[in-house]
Design an enzyme around this catalytic site. Structure first.
Site, short mmCIF file in Angstrom:
data_model
loop_
_atom_site.label_atom_id
_atom_site.label_comp_id
_atom_site.label_asym_id
_atom_site.label_seq_id
_atom_site.Cartn_x
_atom_site.Cartn_y
_atom_site.Cartn_z
CB ALA A 1 41.48 87.69 19.49
CD GLU A 2 48.79 87.84 20.84
OE1 GLU A 2 48.75 87.96 19.60
OE2 GLU A 2 49.66 88.37 21.53
CG LEU A 3 44.40 90.16 27.27
CD1 LEU A 3 45.72 89.81 27.96
CD2 LEU A 3 44.08 91.64 27.45
#
Length: 135
Positions: free
Chosen positions: A85-87
Site C-alpha cells: 500500500a505504501e509503495l
C-alpha cells in the site's frame, strides 16, 4: 518563487520505505544514519510516528511531505500488505508530483558485499575460482 513556496511544504527530504522485520535493525538503520550524517531530514517510521497514531494516514502524509522515497526491497517486502500500500502511494505521487523514487535491492547489495569480502580475504583462491569459471 513558485518553486520555493512549494519546497517549504516539504517536511522531509527522504522517506524510507522498508519492511521492518527484514531490515530495520541492519541495512535500513545504517542507510538512515548515513543520510542523517549528510544533513538530510529523513522520515523513518520508528522515529516519526507517535504511539497510537494511525499508520496508513501518517505514512501517506510523510510520503506527501517528502521529495524522495528510497524503497528498500527486501526478500519479504512484497509479502506485506502495508508495504505494498505504501509503495502504491509512493508510485502514485511519482506520477503526479515531482517525487523521485529510488529502489534499493538489499539482498543484491549483501551478496555483492559478501563476494567482495571473500575476494579481499582470499584473493588467490577467488581468482582461481573466477579463472575456472571463465574456461
Amino acid at each position: 518563487m513558485a518553486a520555493s513556496s512549494s519546497s517549504c511544504h516539504l517536511k522531509y527530504q527522504v522517506f524510507l520505505s522498508f519492511r521492518g522485520e527484514d531490515t530495520r535493525l541492519n541495512f535500513t538503520s545504517h542507510l538512515r544514519k548515513a543520510l542523517k550524517d549528510t544533513g538530510m531530514n529523513v522520515f523513518f517510521d520508528e522515529d516519526k510516528l507517535e504511539k497510537g497514531e494511525q499508520l496508513s494516514p501518517a505514512l501517506s502524509q510523510a510520503i506527501a511531505a517528502s521529495n524522495l522515497s528510497i524503497v528498500v526491497l527486501s526478500v519479504d517486502y512484497a509479502s506485506s500488505k502495508s508495504c505494498l500500500a505504501e509503495l502504491c502511494d509512493i508510485m502514485g505521487r511519482k506520477g503526479t508530483q515531482q517525487h523521485t523514487v529510488l529502489p534499493s535491492f538489499t539482498m543484491l547489495i549483501l551478496l555483492m558485499s559478501e563476494t567482495l569480502l571473500e575476494v579481499l580475504r582470499h584473493p588467490l583462491k577467488s581468482m582461481n575460482r573466477i579463472g575456472h569459471l571463465m574456461k
